[in-house]
Motif scaffolding. Structure first.
Motif, PDB file in Angstrom:
ATOM      1  N   ALA A  11       0.848  -1.208   0.000  1.00 48.71           N
ATOM      2  CA  ALA A  11       0.000   0.000   0.000  1.00 48.71           C
ATOM      3  C   ALA A  11       0.874   1.246   0.000  1.00 48.71           C
ATOM      4  O   ALA A  11       0.599   2.221   0.681  1.00 48.71           O
ATOM      5  CB  ALA A  11      -0.924  -0.018   1.223  1.00 48.71           C
ATOM      6  N   GLY A  12       1.953   1.183  -0.774  1.00 52.78           N
ATOM      7  CA  GLY A  12       2.844   2.333  -0.890  1.00 52.78           C
ATOM      8  C   GLY A  12       2.342   3.291  -1.956  1.00 52.78           C
ATOM      9  O   GLY A  12       1.135   3.510  -2.098  1.00 52.78           O
ATOM     10  N   ALA A  36       3.247  -2.459   6.928  1.00 57.06           N
ATOM     11  CA  ALA A  36       3.263  -1.228   7.741  1.00 57.06           C
ATOM     12  C   ALA A  36       1.893  -1.050   8.382  1.00 57.06           C
ATOM     13  O   ALA A  36       0.872  -1.046   7.681  1.00 57.06           O
ATOM     14  CB  ALA A  36       3.591  -0.033   6.851  1.00 57.06           C
ATOM     15  N   ALA A  79       4.316  -4.987  -3.251  1.00 55.05           N
ATOM     16  CA  ALA A  79       5.081  -5.085  -2.003  1.00 55.05           C
ATOM     17  C   ALA A  79       6.567  -5.177  -2.311  1.00 55.05           C
ATOM     18  O   ALA A  79       6.967  -5.844  -3.265  1.00 55.05           O
ATOM     19  CB  ALA A  79       4.631  -6.320  -1.222  1.00 55.05           C
ATOM     20  N   LEU A 123      11.087  -6.892 -12.447  1.00 52.70           N
ATOM     21  CA  LEU A 123       9.761  -7.437 -12.713  1.00 52.70           C
ATOM     22  C   LEU A 123       9.746  -8.871 -13.241  1.00 52.70           C
ATOM     23  O   LEU A 123       9.033  -9.718 -12.696  1.00 52.70           O
ATOM     24  CB  LEU A 123       9.057  -6.471 -13.690  1.00 52.70           C
ATOM     25  CG  LEU A 123       7.581  -6.678 -13.998  1.00 52.70           C
ATOM     26  CD1 LEU A 123       7.321  -7.621 -15.136  1.00 52.70           C
ATOM     27  CD2 LEU A 123       6.771  -7.098 -12.765  1.00 52.70           C
ATOM     28  N   SER A 230      10.240   5.641  -7.282  1.00 57.07           N
ATOM     29  CA  SER A 230      10.058   5.530  -8.728  1.00 57.07           C
ATOM     30  C   SER A 230       8.639   5.915  -9.127  1.00 57.07           C
ATOM     31  O   SER A 230       7.824   6.303  -8.282  1.00 57.07           O
ATOM     32  CB  SER A 230      10.436   4.116  -9.184  1.00 57.07           C
ATOM     33  OG  SER A 230       9.773   3.141  -8.434  1.00 57.07           O
TER      34      SER A 230
END
Ligand code: A3D
Length: 320
Positions: A11-12, A36, A79, A123, A230
């Motif tokens: 959930a960044g 977190a 994540a 990726l 990024s």
């Protein structure tokens, strides 16, 4: 019919943006999962409090336990850690591989029927590892990179030609590294291949080469500007396009990191190719005919991906 359930693992910056877009598109109920504490709950509540303003009926909840992703129709995985200036995507391998193990096991236990879209870098190796750890069918696990790289390519072409982005079809194949393969012959502006645009004087070969180079370095260009992380808006939009094609069985052809089982003469790993995405997941890989030069560029990109997978197997022998 019940609403779709979309689990965002991480959930960044991208995870939060994904939640916002999914809610605004009313794609389904959203679970934001993160290690977190408070962050996924806070972002979920913040967006939920906006739903009355934009008038969409979806719920958003934060979670720190995998039980909460149970029954998810789609999982989008961000994540891990992003890169900072001076880092390559490959520098993230060691730390993000451990994260993929935890995430893969969580999905296996609680959302084994989901369509899983991996975004975590590097990726092509991380989507391979996530599939291995989760044990899900290969068609249900896919990587997001090509939609983003191709969108960057299309945007730069739109800027140069003055033509609407809607009338540009750009394709970038291969691994999501600086040796990705922008497909100049198969990409079109208003139906004209880029080679023909050069012949007609829309741009010089040098200008086209510059656009290809900028596309390859597109991620690094944003990292250098942001300095703290990024890109996240365009990556989130790209993954939402893939999730939408799955949830609505649209069968869009999107460049994604897909499992190759003989296509393009390759077998047994993930790399960026055009894929039909529908209710069955990655339903079909489309094979572009390639010239010898394109084959050589694709092979070099594939070799980089295989090198990363070999490195994963050294770090975690359970993958060997
Ligand atoms: P960031 O804002 O740091 O968010 C990552 C989140 O993951 C953080 O909130 C962490 O707390 C969380 N996290 C860390 N470990 C775990 C774990 N074990 N379980 C659950 N959550 C965890 O990064 P971001 O959102 O900007 O980027 C996420 C990833 O996407 C990074 O690896 C980037 O490199 C990658 N990325 C890929 C592309 C592609 O095109 C493939 C583009 C941009 C970013």
């Amino acid at each position: 019919m019940a609403r779709a359930k979309i689990a965002l693992i991480g959930a960044g910056m991208i995870g939060g943006t994904l939640a916002h877009i999914a809610a605004r598109e009313e794609l389904g109920d959203v679970i934001l999962f993160d290690i977190a504490e408070g962050v996924p709950q806070g972002k979920g509540l913040d967006i939920a409090e906006a739903t009355a303003v934009f008038g969409k009926d979806v719920s958003l909840k934060g979670a720190n336990a995998y039980e909460d992703i149970a029954g998810a129709d789609v999982c989008i995985v961000t994540a891990g850690v992003p890169r900072k200036p001076g880092m390559s995507r490959d520098d993230l391998l060691g730390i993000n591989l451990k994260v993929m193990k935890a995430v893969g096991e969580g999905i296996k236990a609680h959302a084994p029927d989901a369509f899983v879209i991996c975004i975590t870098n590097p990726l092509d190796a991380m989507v391979w590892a996530l599939r291995e750890f989760s044990g899900l069918p290969h068609a249900k696990v896919i990587g997001m990179a090509g939609v983003l790289d191709s969108s960057r390519f299309a945007y730069f072409l739109a800027e140069k030609t003055g033509v609407s982005v809607q009338d540009i079809h750009a394709w970038t194949l291969g691994g999501h590294g600086d040796d990705m393969v922008p497909m100049v012959r198969h990409s079109t502006v208003g139906g004209l291949p880029l080679t023909e645009l050069v012949a007609q004087g829309w741009m010089t070969q040098e200008e086209l080469d510059g656009i290809v180079k900028r596309t390859r370095g597109g991620g690094g260009e944003i990292v250098a500007l942001l300095k703290t992380g990024s890109a996240y808006y365009a990556p989130a939009e790209s993954a939402i396009a893939m999730a939408t094609s799955y949830l609505k069985d649209k069968k869009r052809v999107l460049p994604c990191a897909a499992w190759l089982d003989g296509q393009y003469g390759q077998k047994g790993f993930y790399v960026g190719v055009p894929v039909v995405i529908g209710a069955g997941g990655a339903e079909r890989v489309i094979e572009f005919p390639m010239t010898d030069d394109e084959k050589a560029m694709f092979a070099a990109s594939v070799a980089s991906v295989q090198g990363l997978i070999d490195a994963c197997k050294v770090i975690d022998p359970s993958l060997a």
